[in-house]
Design a protein around this motif. Sequence first.
Motif, PDB file in Angstrom:
ATOM      1  N   PRO A  64     -51.797  -7.794  67.222  1.00  0.00           N
ATOM      2  CA  PRO A  64     -52.139  -6.429  67.630  1.00  0.00           C
ATOM      3  C   PRO A  64     -51.231  -5.396  66.967  1.00  0.00           C
ATOM      4  CG  PRO A  64     -50.847  -7.478  69.349  1.00  0.00           C
ATOM      5  CD  PRO A  64     -51.043  -8.512  68.272  1.00  0.00           C
ATOM      6  N   ASN A  65     -51.355  -5.255  65.646  1.00  0.00           N
ATOM      7  CA  ASN A  65     -50.487  -4.349  64.905  1.00  0.00           C
ATOM      8  C   ASN A  65     -51.123  -4.022  63.566  1.00  0.00           C
ATOM      9  OD1 ASN A  65     -48.059  -2.950  64.016  1.00  0.00           O
ATOM     10  ND2 ASN A  65     -46.982  -4.155  65.549  1.00  0.00           N
ATOM     11  N   THR A  66     -50.511  -3.092  62.840  1.00  0.00           N
ATOM     12  CA  THR A  66     -50.983  -2.752  61.501  1.00  0.00           C
ATOM     13  C   THR A  66     -50.264  -3.554  60.428  1.00  0.00           C
ATOM     14  OG1 THR A  66     -49.375  -0.952  61.375  1.00  0.00           O
ATOM     15  CG2 THR A  66     -51.579  -0.394  62.177  1.00  0.00           C
ATOM     16  N   ALA A  67     -49.190  -4.226  60.805  1.00  0.00           N
ATOM     17  CA  ALA A  67     -48.395  -5.013  59.857  1.00  0.00           C
ATOM     18  C   ALA A  67     -47.755  -6.178  60.594  1.00  0.00           C
ATOM     19  CB  ALA A  67     -47.324  -4.146  59.206  1.00  0.00           C
ATOM     20  N   CYS A  68     -47.322  -7.160  59.824  1.00  0.00           N
ATOM     21  CA  CYS A  68     -46.647  -8.322  60.423  1.00  0.00           C
ATOM     22  C   CYS A  68     -45.205  -7.964  60.753  1.00  0.00           C
ATOM     23  CB  CYS A  68     -46.677  -9.503  59.456  1.00  0.00           C
ATOM     24  SG  CYS A  68     -48.320 -10.180  59.187  1.00  0.00           S
ATOM     25  N   LYS A  69     -44.807  -8.205  61.968  1.00  0.00           N
ATOM     26  CA  LYS A  69     -43.430  -8.020  62.422  1.00  0.00           C
ATOM     27  C   LYS A  69     -42.917  -9.346  62.961  1.00  0.00           C
ATOM     28  CE  LYS A  69     -43.915  -3.524  61.839  1.00  0.00           C
ATOM     29  NZ  LYS A  69     -44.037  -2.587  62.953  1.00  0.00           N
ATOM     30  N   HIS A  70     -41.628  -9.588  62.795  1.00  0.00           N
ATOM     31  CA  HIS A  70     -41.044 -10.867  63.191  1.00  0.00           C
ATOM     32  C   HIS A  70     -41.314 -11.204  64.654  1.00  0.00           C
ATOM     33  CE1 HIS A  70     -37.190 -13.191  64.339  1.00  0.00           C
ATOM     34  NE2 HIS A  70     -38.131 -14.041  64.018  1.00  0.00           N
ATOM     35  N   ILE A  71     -40.965 -10.313  65.554  1.00  0.00           N
ATOM     36  CA  ILE A  71     -41.109 -10.583  66.986  1.00  0.00           C
ATOM     37  C   ILE A  71     -42.573 -10.631  67.395  1.00  0.00           C
ATOM     38  CG2 ILE A  71     -40.602  -9.701  69.310  1.00  0.00           C
ATOM     39  CD1 ILE A  71     -38.243 -11.025  67.904  1.00  0.00           C
ATOM     40  N   VAL A  72     -43.408  -9.761  66.799  1.00  0.00           N
ATOM     41  CA  VAL A  72     -44.846  -9.768  67.104  1.00  0.00           C
ATOM     42  C   VAL A  72     -45.448 -11.116  66.736  1.00  0.00           C
ATOM     43  CG1 VAL A  72     -47.075  -8.734  66.526  1.00  0.00           C
ATOM     44  CG2 VAL A  72     -45.075  -7.279  66.842  1.00  0.00           C
ATOM     45  N   LEU A  73     -45.072 -11.648  65.590  1.00  0.00           N
ATOM     46  CA  LEU A  73     -45.560 -12.944  65.137  1.00  0.00           C
ATOM     47  C   LEU A  73     -45.031 -14.060  66.021  1.00  0.00           C
ATOM     48  CD1 LEU A  73     -47.358 -13.976  62.824  1.00  0.00           C
ATOM     49  CD2 LEU A  73     -45.290 -14.342  61.477  1.00  0.00           C
ATOM     50  N   ALA A  74     -43.755 -13.968  66.400  1.00  0.00           N
ATOM     51  CA  ALA A  74     -43.153 -15.009  67.238  1.00  0.00           C
ATOM     52  C   ALA A  74     -43.795 -15.061  68.622  1.00  0.00           C
ATOM     53  CB  ALA A  74     -41.652 -14.767  67.367  1.00  0.00           C
ATOM     54  N   LYS A  75     -44.181 -13.909  69.158  1.00  0.00           N
ATOM     55  CA  LYS A  75     -44.722 -13.855  70.516  1.00  0.00           C
ATOM     56  C   LYS A  75     -46.066 -14.542  70.665  1.00  0.00           C
ATOM     57  CE  LYS A  75     -42.382  -9.751  72.363  1.00  0.00           C
ATOM     58  NZ  LYS A  75     -42.541  -8.329  72.803  1.00  0.00           N
ATOM     59  N   ILE A  76     -46.827 -14.687  69.576  1.00  0.00           N
ATOM     60  CA  ILE A  76     -48.124 -15.361  69.684  1.00  0.00           C
ATOM     61  C   ILE A  76     -48.036 -16.844  69.340  1.00  0.00           C
ATOM     62  CG2 ILE A  76     -49.327 -13.207  69.142  1.00  0.00           C
ATOM     63  CD1 ILE A  76     -49.989 -14.498  66.384  1.00  0.00           C
ATOM     64  N   SER A  77     -46.817 -17.335  69.109  1.00  0.00           N
ATOM     65  CA  SER A  77     -46.651 -18.753  68.787  1.00  0.00           C
ATOM     66  C   SER A  77     -46.621 -19.587  70.066  1.00  0.00           C
ATOM     67  CB  SER A  77     -45.353 -18.977  68.000  1.00  0.00           C
ATOM     68  OG  SER A  77     -44.226 -18.815  68.842  1.00  0.00           O
ATOM     69  N   CYS A  78     -46.673 -20.894  69.891  1.00  0.00           N
ATOM     70  CA  CYS A  78     -46.660 -21.824  71.026  1.00  0.00           C
ATOM     71  C   CYS A  78     -45.263 -22.389  71.256  1.00  0.00           C
ATOM     72  CB  CYS A  78     -47.637 -22.970  70.769  1.00  0.00           C
ATOM     73  SG  CYS A  78     -49.300 -22.428  70.354  1.00  0.00           S
ATOM     74  N   ASN A  79     -44.264 -21.940  70.543  1.00  0.00           N
ATOM     75  CA  ASN A  79     -42.926 -22.513  70.599  1.00  0.00           C
ATOM     76  C   ASN A  79     -41.988 -21.701  71.485  1.00  0.00           C
ATOM     77  OD1 ASN A  79     -44.110 -22.664  67.638  1.00  0.00           O
ATOM     78  ND2 ASN A  79     -43.026 -24.574  67.993  1.00  0.00           N
ATOM     79  N   ASP A  80     -40.824 -22.277  71.716  1.00  0.00           N
ATOM     80  CA  ASP A  80     -39.736 -21.547  72.365  1.00  0.00           C
ATOM     81  C   ASP A  80     -39.150 -20.604  71.301  1.00  0.00           C
ATOM     82  OD1 ASP A  80     -37.495 -20.598  73.587  1.00  0.00           O
ATOM     83  OD2 ASP A  80     -36.674 -22.553  74.155  1.00  0.00           O
ATOM     84  N   ILE A  81     -39.194 -19.311  71.563  1.00  0.00           N
ATOM     85  CA  ILE A  81     -38.782 -18.333  70.543  1.00  0.00           C
ATOM     86  C   ILE A  81     -37.426 -17.707  70.858  1.00  0.00           C
ATOM     87  CG2 ILE A  81     -41.164 -17.810  69.900  1.00  0.00           C
ATOM     88  CD1 ILE A  81     -40.865 -15.196  71.507  1.00  0.00           C
ATOM     89  N   ARG A  82     -36.647 -18.327  71.727  1.00  0.00           N
ATOM     90  CA  ARG A  82     -35.341 -17.760  72.065  1.00  0.00           C
ATOM     91  C   ARG A  82     -34.444 -17.637  70.839  1.00  0.00           C
ATOM     92  NH1 ARG A  82     -33.599 -21.324  77.203  1.00  0.00           N
ATOM     93  NH2 ARG A  82     -34.731 -22.861  75.937  1.00  0.00           N
ATOM     94  N   LEU A  83     -34.504 -18.626  69.942  1.00  0.00           N
ATOM     95  CA  LEU A  83     -33.685 -18.561  68.728  1.00  0.00           C
ATOM     96  C   LEU A  83     -34.097 -17.372  67.869  1.00  0.00           C
ATOM     97  CD1 LEU A  83     -31.488 -19.830  66.989  1.00  0.00           C
ATOM     98  CD2 LEU A  83     -33.220 -21.326  65.981  1.00  0.00           C
ATOM     99  N   ASN A  84     -35.404 -17.124  67.757  1.00  0.00           N
ATOM    100  CA  ASN A  84     -35.892 -15.965  67.000  1.00  0.00           C
ATOM    101  C   ASN A  84     -35.410 -14.661  67.614  1.00  0.00           C
ATOM    102  OD1 ASN A  84     -37.912 -18.289  66.681  1.00  0.00           O
ATOM    103  ND2 ASN A  84     -38.555 -16.909  65.044  1.00  0.00           N
ATOM    104  N   ILE A  85     -35.477 -14.580  68.947  1.00  0.00           N
ATOM    105  CA  ILE A  85     -35.069 -13.359  69.641  1.00  0.00           C
ATOM    106  C   ILE A  85     -33.580 -13.107  69.471  1.00  0.00           C
ATOM    107  CG2 ILE A  85     -34.786 -12.301  71.918  1.00  0.00           C
ATOM    108  CD1 ILE A  85     -37.415 -13.672  72.719  1.00  0.00           C
ATOM    109  N   TRP A  86     -32.781 -14.153  69.648  1.00  0.00           N
ATOM    110  CA  TRP A  86     -31.328 -13.973  69.552  1.00  0.00           C
ATOM    111  C   TRP A  86     -30.880 -13.696  68.118  1.00  0.00           C
ATOM    112  CZ3 TRP A  86     -28.287 -12.553  73.167  1.00  0.00           C
ATOM    113  CH2 TRP A  86     -28.541 -12.923  74.494  1.00  0.00           C
TER     114      TRP A  86
END
Length: 314
Positions: free
Chosen positions: A177-199
């Motif tokens: 839901p964006n006009t461009a790819c962003k790291h956190i936006v992409l991570a939020k739609i994944s099926c994984n634990d994204i705590r490492l990405n967030i930190w």
Amino acid sequence: MTALNRTGVSHTVFYLLGIPGLEDQHLWISIPFFISYATALLGNSLLIFIILTRRSLHEPMFLFLCMLAGADLVLSTCTVPQALAIFWFRAGEISLGRCITQVFFLSSTFIYESGTLLVMAFDHYVAICHPLRYTTILTHTLIGKIGVTIFLRSYCTVFPVIFLTKRLTFCKNYILPNTACKHIVLAKISCNDIRLNIWYGFFVLMSTLVLDVVLIFVSYMLILRAVFHMPSRDARHKALNTCGSHVCVIILFYGPGIFSVLTQRFGHHIPLHIHVLLANVYILIPPMLNPIIYGVKTKQIWDLLVHLLFPRQR
């Protein structure tokens, strides 16, 4: 749509929605996007051309300004054409490889521009607080080393994001839901634990942008202290006027960017289309206004610009 939809299979193609909830307004929204991008392309390209072709402008301040204009060109070019394609042709399909590439260049260029604003603050500090040593401190050799350092910092800190994103599995959703790819936006739609990405994203934010803001603030505190100790009122006014353009650019750059980051982290009650619009403000506004601000406020650039556009009126 070529993305697979079976559970357990990671999507390799995604679809960018543009401004979610405002799809019927995309044609109208594209107008300010196009005007901003065209102005940014023309203004920054002209600024770079003037600085590089005029030997009289091969001074530290103008060389740093040339670096800033280059960063503005990359920042807007890696995102706005994609947004316009979505608005005009509904061409929102993007591969995972292209998406990660966009994340990398968008994030690293944003950090590079932040670093450039920091060294411009350092340039003003040396010019005002140590004017007699200005040319001996800011030599062309040092400027080259500073440019390389900023480049390496921006790209090296963002480089791990490539691997942090490639390890993710996208088994449920392929809609961004964006006009461009962003790291956190992409991570939020994944099926994984994204705590490492967030930190890691938080670490990059604190070690680059936040650190730059703190150092710029310290630089200007030292500049103001030196300015208010000047005996002449005209000297004080001239010194403050020299910093005026830079302060405007700093506010334009950090203001929308920091506000966008904060709303993404804590503004869960804010509608999604507001998040997306705010995220686009720091991509559209600074590249468009930076060359205008410096072109109008810097006499050397303004005189050369008038001479270039209206040679017979000189």
